[in-house]
Design an enzyme around this catalytic site. Structure first.
Site, PDB file in Angstrom:
ATOM      1  N   VAL A  10       0.821  -1.225   0.000  1.00 25.52           N
ATOM      2  CA  VAL A  10       0.000   0.000   0.000  1.00 25.52           C
ATOM      3  C   VAL A  10       0.851   1.270   0.000  1.00 25.52           C
ATOM      4  CG1 VAL A  10      -0.245   0.207   2.532  1.00 25.52           C
ATOM      5  CG2 VAL A  10      -2.119   0.966   1.028  1.00 25.52           C
ATOM      6  N   THR A  11       2.102   1.170   0.486  1.00 21.61           N
ATOM      7  CA  THR A  11       2.954   2.364   0.546  1.00 21.61           C
ATOM      8  C   THR A  11       3.662   2.643  -0.780  1.00 21.61           C
ATOM      9  OG1 THR A  11       4.767   1.004   1.362  1.00 21.61           O
ATOM     10  CG2 THR A  11       3.419   2.111   3.023  1.00 21.61           C
ATOM     11  N   MET A  65       5.538  -9.805   3.679  1.00 17.63           N
ATOM     12  CA  MET A  65       5.260 -10.898   2.734  1.00 17.63           C
ATOM     13  C   MET A  65       6.045 -12.167   3.062  1.00 17.63           C
ATOM     14  SD  MET A  65       2.941  -9.752   0.850  1.00 17.63           S
ATOM     15  CE  MET A  65       2.841 -11.000  -0.422  1.00 17.63           C
ATOM     16  N   THR A 133       3.599  -9.256 -14.345  1.00 19.92           N
ATOM     17  CA  THR A 133       4.410  -8.227 -15.003  1.00 19.92           C
ATOM     18  C   THR A 133       4.829  -8.608 -16.421  1.00 19.92           C
ATOM     19  OG1 THR A 133       6.622  -7.229 -14.937  1.00 19.92           O
ATOM     20  CG2 THR A 133       6.345  -9.254 -13.702  1.00 19.92           C
ATOM     21  N   GLU A 135       7.651  -8.294 -17.419  1.00 15.64           N
ATOM     22  CA  GLU A 135       8.985  -8.907 -17.316  1.00 15.64           C
ATOM     23  C   GLU A 135       8.922 -10.418 -17.550  1.00 15.64           C
ATOM     24  OE1 GLU A 135      12.311  -7.526 -16.602  1.00 15.64           O
ATOM     25  OE2 GLU A 135      11.155  -5.933 -17.524  1.00 15.64           O
ATOM     26  N   TYR A 157      13.887 -11.463 -10.474  1.00 14.50           N
ATOM     27  CA  TYR A 157      12.570 -10.838 -10.281  1.00 14.50           C
ATOM     28  C   TYR A 157      11.538 -11.527 -11.167  1.00 14.50           C
ATOM     29  CZ  TYR A 157       8.851  -7.333 -10.906  1.00 14.50           C
ATOM     30  OH  TYR A 157       7.628  -6.703 -10.996  1.00 14.50           O
ATOM     31  N   LYS A 161       8.279 -13.871 -10.181  1.00 14.72           N
ATOM     32  CA  LYS A 161       6.928 -13.489 -10.611  1.00 14.72           C
ATOM     33  C   LYS A 161       6.288 -14.593 -11.469  1.00 14.72           C
ATOM     34  CE  LYS A 161       6.203  -9.166  -9.051  1.00 14.72           C
ATOM     35  NZ  LYS A 161       4.969  -8.667  -8.403  1.00 14.72           N
TER      36      LYS A 161
HETATM   37  P1  NAP Z   1       6.799  -0.165  -5.517  1.00 11.66           P
HETATM   38  O1  NAP Z   1       6.497   1.290  -5.620  1.00 11.66           O
HETATM   39  O2  NAP Z   1       8.203  -0.626  -5.448  1.00 11.66           O
HETATM   40  O3  NAP Z   1       6.037  -0.711  -4.218  1.00 11.66           O
HETATM   41  C1  NAP Z   1       6.293  -1.972  -3.683  1.00 11.66           C
HETATM   42  C2  NAP Z   1       5.537  -2.122  -2.367  1.00 11.66           C
HETATM   43  O4  NAP Z   1       5.831  -3.417  -1.821  1.00 11.66           O
HETATM   44  C3  NAP Z   1       5.937  -1.086  -1.294  1.00 11.66           C
HETATM   45  O5  NAP Z   1       4.785  -0.741  -0.576  1.00 11.66           O
HETATM   46  C4  NAP Z   1       6.883  -1.882  -0.415  1.00 11.66           C
HETATM   47  O6  NAP Z   1       6.978  -1.410   0.906  1.00 11.66           O
HETATM   48  C5  NAP Z   1       6.185  -3.242  -0.443  1.00 11.66           C
HETATM   49  N1  NAP Z   1       7.046  -4.338  -0.015  1.00 11.66           N
HETATM   50  C6  NAP Z   1       8.275  -4.673  -0.488  1.00 11.66           C
HETATM   51  N2  NAP Z   1       8.761  -5.732   0.174  1.00 11.66           N
HETATM   52  C7  NAP Z   1       7.814  -6.088   1.086  1.00 11.66           C
HETATM   53  C8  NAP Z   1       7.730  -7.109   2.082  1.00 11.66           C
HETATM   54  N3  NAP Z   1       8.724  -7.978   2.278  1.00 11.66           N
HETATM   55  N4  NAP Z   1       6.593  -7.184   2.819  1.00 11.66           N
HETATM   56  C9  NAP Z   1       5.600  -6.285   2.654  1.00 11.66           C
HETATM   57  N5  NAP Z   1       5.633  -5.295   1.761  1.00 11.66           N
HETATM   58  C10 NAP Z   1       6.726  -5.202   0.985  1.00 11.66           C
HETATM   59  O7  NAP Z   1       6.105  -0.973  -6.698  1.00 11.66           O
HETATM   60  P2  NAP Z   1       4.920  -0.522  -7.685  1.00 11.66           P
HETATM   61  O8  NAP Z   1       5.518   0.134  -8.867  1.00 11.66           O
HETATM   62  O9  NAP Z   1       3.857   0.160  -6.906  1.00 11.66           O
HETATM   63  O10 NAP Z   1       4.404  -1.941  -8.194  1.00 11.66           O
HETATM   64  C11 NAP Z   1       3.374  -2.645  -7.497  1.00 11.66           C
HETATM   65  C12 NAP Z   1       3.441  -4.118  -7.864  1.00 11.66           C
HETATM   66  O11 NAP Z   1       3.264  -4.273  -9.262  1.00 11.66           O
HETATM   67  C13 NAP Z   1       4.755  -4.819  -7.552  1.00 11.66           C
HETATM   68  O12 NAP Z   1       4.436  -6.138  -7.197  1.00 11.66           O
HETATM   69  C14 NAP Z   1       5.511  -4.798  -8.851  1.00 11.66           C
HETATM   70  O13 NAP Z   1       6.416  -5.876  -8.893  1.00 11.66           O
HETATM   71  C15 NAP Z   1       4.373  -4.971  -9.830  1.00 11.66           C
HETATM   72  N6  NAP Z   1       4.534  -4.384 -11.151  1.00 11.66           N
HETATM   73  C16 NAP Z   1       4.884  -3.081 -11.289  1.00 11.66           C
HETATM   74  C17 NAP Z   1       4.948  -2.511 -12.537  1.00 11.66           C
HETATM   75  C18 NAP Z   1       5.290  -1.058 -12.731  1.00 11.66           C
HETATM   76  O14 NAP Z   1       5.650  -0.688 -13.855  1.00 11.66           O
HETATM   77  N7  NAP Z   1       5.161  -0.219 -11.717  1.00 11.66           N
HETATM   78  C19 NAP Z   1       4.632  -3.286 -13.672  1.00 11.66           C
HETATM   79  C20 NAP Z   1       4.267  -4.617 -13.495  1.00 11.66           C
HETATM   80  C21 NAP Z   1       4.195  -5.149 -12.226  1.00 11.66           C
HETATM   81  P3  NAP Z   1       8.018  -0.213   1.300  1.00 11.66           P
HETATM   82  O15 NAP Z   1       7.318   1.064   0.912  1.00 11.66           O
HETATM   83  O16 NAP Z   1       8.171  -0.409   2.758  1.00 11.66           O
HETATM   84  O17 NAP Z   1       9.273  -0.433   0.507  1.00 11.66           O
HETATM   85  O1  F7E Z   2      14.178  -0.007 -16.325  1.00  6.33           O
HETATM   86  C1  F7E Z   2      16.925   0.671 -18.640  1.00  6.33           C
HETATM   87  C2  F7E Z   2      16.898  -0.671 -17.955  1.00  6.33           C
HETATM   88  O2  F7E Z   2      14.255  -0.011 -13.846  1.00  6.33           O
HETATM   89  C3  F7E Z   2      13.624   0.183 -17.609  1.00  6.33           C
HETATM   90  C4  F7E Z   2       9.486  -2.420 -12.585  1.00  6.33           C
HETATM   91  O3  F7E Z   2       8.354  -1.671 -12.199  1.00  6.33           O
HETATM   92  O4  F7E Z   2       8.754  -2.451 -14.864  1.00  6.33           O
HETATM   93  C5  F7E Z   2       9.829  -2.083 -14.023  1.00  6.33           C
HETATM   94  O5  F7E Z   2      11.005  -2.783 -14.382  1.00  6.33           O
HETATM   95  C6  F7E Z   2      14.699   0.027 -18.660  1.00  6.33           C
HETATM   96  C7  F7E Z   2      15.579  -1.223 -18.492  1.00  6.33           C
HETATM   97  O6  F7E Z   2      12.138  -0.694 -15.077  1.00  6.33           O
HETATM   98  C8  F7E Z   2      18.805   2.939 -16.542  1.00  6.33           C
HETATM   99  O7  F7E Z   2      18.034  -1.455 -18.292  1.00  6.33           O
HETATM  100  C9  F7E Z   2      18.761   2.394 -18.644  1.00  6.33           C
HETATM  101  O8  F7E Z   2      15.779  -1.807 -19.737  1.00  6.33           O
HETATM  102  O9  F7E Z   2      12.761   1.660 -15.027  1.00  6.33           O
HETATM  103  P1  F7E Z   2      13.364   0.317 -14.992  1.00  6.33           P
HETATM  104  P2  F7E Z   2      12.036  -2.246 -15.473  1.00  6.33           P
HETATM  105  O10 F7E Z   2      13.299  -2.960 -15.256  1.00  6.33           O
HETATM  106  O11 F7E Z   2      11.425  -2.291 -16.832  1.00  6.33           O
HETATM  107  C10 F7E Z   2       8.406  -3.845 -14.832  1.00  6.33           C
HETATM  108  C11 F7E Z   2       7.205  -4.057 -15.732  1.00  6.33           C
HETATM  109  C12 F7E Z   2       8.229  -4.374 -13.468  1.00  6.33           C
HETATM  110  O12 F7E Z   2       7.466  -5.312 -13.254  1.00  6.33           O
HETATM  111  C13 F7E Z   2       9.183  -3.899 -12.426  1.00  6.33           C
HETATM  112  O13 F7E Z   2       8.648  -4.095 -11.119  1.00  6.33           O
HETATM  113  O14 F7E Z   2      15.582   1.127 -18.559  1.00  6.33           O
HETATM  114  N1  F7E Z   2      17.803   1.657 -18.004  1.00  6.33           N
HETATM  115  N2  F7E Z   2      19.385   3.171 -17.752  1.00  6.33           N
HETATM  116  C14 F7E Z   2      17.808   1.978 -16.704  1.00  6.33           C
HETATM  117  N3  F7E Z   2      17.047   1.538 -15.669  1.00  6.33           N
HETATM  118  C15 F7E Z   2      17.287   2.084 -14.457  1.00  6.33           C
HETATM  119  N4  F7E Z   2      16.524   1.684 -13.407  1.00  6.33           N
HETATM  120  N5  F7E Z   2      18.269   3.012 -14.260  1.00  6.33           N
HETATM  121  C16 F7E Z   2      19.056   3.486 -15.278  1.00  6.33           C
HETATM  122  O15 F7E Z   2      19.920   4.323 -15.069  1.00  6.33           O
END
Ligand code: NAP
Ligand code: F7E
Length: 345
Positions: A10-11, A65, A133, A135, A157, A161
């Protein structure tokens, strides 16, 4: 009677947008928060303030978790109508450094909740959403990616997932639990964590414009992502759990952009016209007018295995759920840049 939603994570970015959305729809929202040595509720502090004044039905419970007993207790006490499992170690690069922890939280975590639903006799009542995801597609086998595209995870990761993805389907088929996967492509916002590439770049562009930083170091400029807005995607999560039957859905925009385009767009908003020189780790991005180096490559941001290209096809979600994203790539980067510029000013 209003419905009760339980949100893990939620955070986080999505947890915050989803809480706001469900509260607007009239839900009672309960969030799971893990213990941290400093407050980790910055994103939801405005909701907590409203809850303290009795304006909204929003409450937090402590849990993690990795802790089955605690999760079991939370489900027993809340008996939620809907669970949104958003908690995760969500950083792909970090998962290479913490593979076992990532597998525990992201892979076993959802299993713990699903098994608590089963053992508490909540299978008939409680619906379960899993934050799956794009991913999972990893080294993509087909373009664009749909619900039937084969998976090829490229990080701890993604492997974790993948385990969770199949666990959801197994608990659906074995125990009749309404459990669904949202296969969400990248979604961003001003609440995005600062180490993800979009937020890192919009913050850096704003800081450089304000004279607070000289340049930014990034990794792979040629990776392509299908970037949407978190506010649109949490609406999709709710539609997925309120569909007629449990199923798995891709949520995506259908457009892909490179990290290079992202950098150019953000720096353009900051008033810089970038030109690129050199190649590989020696490539640099310069301001055309002054010749100043604004972008450089640091290999520490490369991943041992990279996901080069993602582009989703959300036709199924559009047809069955009526979901479509409202905001474009340009809208998102503009909103994020403006937010960072105002915050840093
Ligand atoms: P985020 O901002 O990193 O938030 C992750 C949340 O999980 C935070 O509230 C974090 O708590 C909590 N958490 C981490 N480890 C935990 C543990 N051991 N026990 C309980 N809570 C824990 O991620 P988001 O971008 O909102 O994404 C939400 C979900 O969607 C994630 O599962 C992510 O993998 C998935 N997802 C994200 C994307 C994207 O592009 N954003 C795309 C596809 C899937 P803290 O605040 O304490 O760190
Ligand atoms: O990277 C490239 C990096 O870390 C995107 C998570 O929410 O989306 C997220 O994962 C791309 C990658 O996101 C930097 O190599 C280049 O190709 O923003 P990112 P991610 O890895 O796509 C998926 C759907 C999730 O599920 C995940 O939880 O950008 N890249 N330069 C970089 N990435 C980062 N972080 N930092 C750089 O400087």
């Amino acid at each position: 009677m209003s419905k009760t939603a339980l949100i893990t994570g939620v955070t986080g970015q999505d947890g915050t947008y989803l809480s706001r959305y469900l509260l607007r729809l009239g839900y009672r929202v309960c969030g799971v928060v893990r213990r941290a040595s400093l407050p980790n509720t910055a994103r939801i502090d405005p909701l907590l303030a409203d809850a303290r004044e009795g304006k909204i039905p929003f409450a937090l419970m402590s849990g993690d978790m990795t802790d089955s007993g605690g999760l079991h207790r939370i489900l027993e006490e809340t008996e939620p109508d809907e669970i949104y499992n958003l908690a995760a170690q969500s950083h792909v690069r970090v998962s290479f450094d913490t593979p076992e922890y990532t597998a525990d939280v992201d892979g076993l975590g959802p299993l713990r909740i699903l098994d608590a639903i089963r053992t508490l006799g909540l299978a008939e009542k409680t619906r379960f959403y899993q934050a799956s995801t794009s991913e999972l597609f990893g080294k993509v086998r087909q373009n664009p990616q749909t619900e039937t595209t084969p998976f090829y995870p490229r990080s701890p990761y993604a492997s974790a997932k993948l385990f969770a993805y199949w666990t959801v389907i197994n608990y659906r088929e074995a125990y009749g639990i309404f459990a669904s996967n949202g296969i969400l492509f990248n979604h961003e916002s001003p609440l995005r964590g600062e180490s993800f590439v979009t937020r890192k770049v919009t913050r850096a562009a704003a800081a450089i414009k304000l004279g607070l930083a000289e340049k930014v170091s990034v990794g792979n400029l040629d990776a392509c992502r299908d970037w949407g807005h978190a506010a649109d995607y949490v609406e999709g999560m709710h539609l997925i759990l309120n569909a007629e039957k449990a199923d798995d859905f891709v949520l995506a925009t259908g457009e892909t952009h490179s990290v290079r385009e992202l950098v150019e767009t953000a720096f353009h908003l900051a008033g810089f016209d970038l030109i690129w020189k050199g190649s590989g780790i020696d490539e640099i991005g310069l301001d055309r007018k002054s010749g100043r180096i604004l972008v450089e490559i640091d290999p520490k941001f490369f991943r041992p295995t990279e996901v080069e290209l993602l582009c989703g096809d959300a036709t199924k979600a559009r047809k069955i759920l009526g979901w479509r994203p409202k905001r474009t790539f340009r809208d998102i980067i503009e909103e994020m840049f403006q937010f960072d510029f105002d915050a840093l000013s």
